[in-house]
Write an enzyme that holds these catalytic residues in place. Structure first.
Site, short mmCIF file in Angstrom:
data_model
loop_
_atom_site.label_atom_id
_atom_site.label_comp_id
_atom_site.label_asym_id
_atom_site.label_seq_id
_atom_site.Cartn_x
_atom_site.Cartn_y
_atom_site.Cartn_z
N ARG A 43 18.07 42.92 49.81
CA ARG A 43 19.33 42.82 49.86
C ARG A 43 18.76 43.03 51.55
O ARG A 43 18.58 43.66 51.83
CB ARG A 43 19.68 44.66 49.06
CG ARG A 43 21.03 44.26 49.52
CD ARG A 43 21.32 46.38 49.20
NE ARG A 43 20.89 47.20 49.41
CZ ARG A 43 21.33 48.11 49.00
NH1 ARG A 43 22.69 48.38 48.07
NH2 ARG A 43 21.35 49.40 49.33
N THR A 85 24.14 43.88 55.95
CA THR A 85 25.03 43.40 55.36
C THR A 85 25.59 43.19 53.68
O THR A 85 26.21 43.60 53.26
CB THR A 85 25.55 41.23 55.24
OG1 THR A 85 24.01 41.15 53.99
CG2 THR A 85 25.44 40.72 56.39
N ASP A 102 14.51 54.43 48.10
CA ASP A 102 14.26 53.06 47.55
C ASP A 102 13.38 52.92 46.64
O ASP A 102 11.85 53.37 46.95
CB ASP A 102 13.39 52.82 49.62
CG ASP A 102 13.02 51.19 49.37
OD1 ASP A 102 12.78 50.47 48.82
OD2 ASP A 102 14.30 50.65 50.16
N ASP A 131 9.83 50.17 47.93
CA ASP A 131 8.88 51.32 49.07
C ASP A 131 8.07 52.60 48.09
O ASP A 131 6.87 53.13 48.85
CB ASP A 131 10.04 51.82 50.09
CG ASP A 131 10.18 51.06 51.28
OD1 ASP A 131 9.42 50.11 51.10
OD2 ASP A 131 11.12 51.58 52.25
C1 PRP Z 1 16.38 47.47 45.83
C2 PRP Z 1 17.03 47.70 44.44
C3 PRP Z 1 17.70 46.15 43.38
C4 PRP Z 1 18.69 45.75 45.21
C5 PRP Z 1 19.98 46.82 44.49
O1 PRP Z 1 15.76 46.20 46.03
O2 PRP Z 1 15.25 47.10 43.83
O3 PRP Z 1 17.16 44.72 43.57
O4 PRP Z 1 17.34 46.89 46.34
O5 PRP Z 1 20.78 46.70 44.85
P1 PRP Z 1 22.31 45.98 45.65
O6 PRP Z 1 22.83 46.56 43.74
O7 PRP Z 1 22.67 46.71 46.31
O8 PRP Z 1 22.03 45.15 45.66
P2 PRP Z 1 15.63 45.67 47.84
O9 PRP Z 1 16.59 45.02 48.46
O10 PRP Z 1 15.16 46.73 48.80
O11 PRP Z 1 14.28 45.13 47.29
P3 PRP Z 1 12.94 45.11 47.28
O12 PRP Z 1 12.80 45.06 45.57
O13 PRP Z 1 12.09 44.08 47.63
O14 PRP Z 1 12.56 46.77 47.74
N1 URA Z 2 17.91 50.12 46.10
C1 URA Z 2 17.27 51.14 46.09
O1 URA Z 2 15.84 50.06 45.70
N2 URA Z 2 17.35 52.08 46.26
C2 URA Z 2 19.03 52.25 45.73
O2 URA Z 2 19.24 53.80 45.90
C3 URA Z 2 19.67 51.45 46.64
C4 URA Z 2 18.84 49.82 46.36
#
Ligand code: PRP
Ligand code: URA
Length: 209
Positions: A104, A108, A200, A203
């Site tokens: 994400r 944006t 997160d 993380d």
């Molecule tokens: C996080 C989570 C989802 C997304 C959710 O991933 O694991 O995939 O955000 O957010 P949304 O519903 O607003 O799209 P992230 O983009 O942080 O990537 P990662 O899994 O690589 O940490």
């Molecule tokens: N992605 C995450 O990992 N945590 C949130 O709360 C939203 C998006």
């Protein structure tokens, strides 16, 4: 409209509280997510059809039940979805796994696709898209779009925590997809994080912060 199922089994709710706790370290966080994913797999497969087969026990022949119909496929959204994968595979070891890489954009909040690798027979499988967090819903919608463009039709979504905004967005974009969550939280904050959520997920799973 797809249904929203809240998996409110006491074991799931107990473990989720420790997952949310900011004091939970990476090792414990990872183990708890794995355990909750297993428990949720139990719930999400509750309606999988069975067929009857003859089985010979040491005592007598009987009609036993085995899973029937289409095979399952698991689609973790990289990278946080990987944290739930092994827990589900423990219950459904024959499932094939497809990966959809999305992150994400922090400015944006739009999903950016960077990788897709799906089983060759993906269109014949019932798919479970897995990701701990359903926030704006952008990532989930994009992942389901990828699957539908490949011709997939049987898709469910599994998340640990969802925001109402994300549930609504997925239900509007993909009304045929049922969503299974361990908790439906209150809202999103100004940065698109789920409140109260767990922070997160990627993380915390991988210790990158
Ligand atoms: C996080 C989570 C989802 C997304 C959710 O991933 O694991 O995939 O955000 O957010 P949304 O519903 O607003 O799209 P992230 O983009 O942080 O990537 P990662 O899994 O690589 O940490
Ligand atoms: N992605 C995450 O990992 N945590 C949130 O709360 C939203 C998006």
């Amino acid at each position: 409209m797809g249904k929203l199922v809240i998996c409110d089994h006491p074991l799931i709710q107990h473990k989720l509280t420790f997952i949310r706790d900011v004091r939970t370290n990476t090792k414990d966080f990872r183990e708890l997510v794995d355990e909750v994913a297993s428990l949720m797999a139990y719930e999400i497969t509750r309606e999988v059809p069975l067929e009857t087969v003859k089985v010979q026990t040491p005592v007598a022949e009987m009609d036993g039940k085995i899973l029937a119909g289409r095979m399952l496929g698991l689609i973790p959204i990289l990278r946080a979805g990987l944290g739930m994968l092994d827990g589900i595979l423990k219950l459904i070891p024959a499932a094939k796994v497809g990966h959809v890489g999305l992150f994400r954009d922090p400015e944006t909040l739009q999903p950016v696709e960077y990788y897709t690798k799906l089983p060759t027979d993906v269109t014949e499988r019932e798919l479970i898209v897995i990701d701990p967090m359903l926030a704006t819903g952008g990532s989930a919608i994009a992942a389901i779009d990828v699957l539908k463009k490949r011709g997939c039709t049987q898709i469910k979504m599994m998340n640990l925590i969802a925001a109402p905004e994300g549930v609504k967005a997925v239900q509007e974009a993909h009304p045929d997809v049922d969503i299974y969550v361990a908790a439906l939280d209150e809202k999103l904050d100004d940065h698109g994080y789920i409140v109260p959520g767990l922070g997160d997920a990627g993380d915390r799973l991988f210790g990158t912060k």
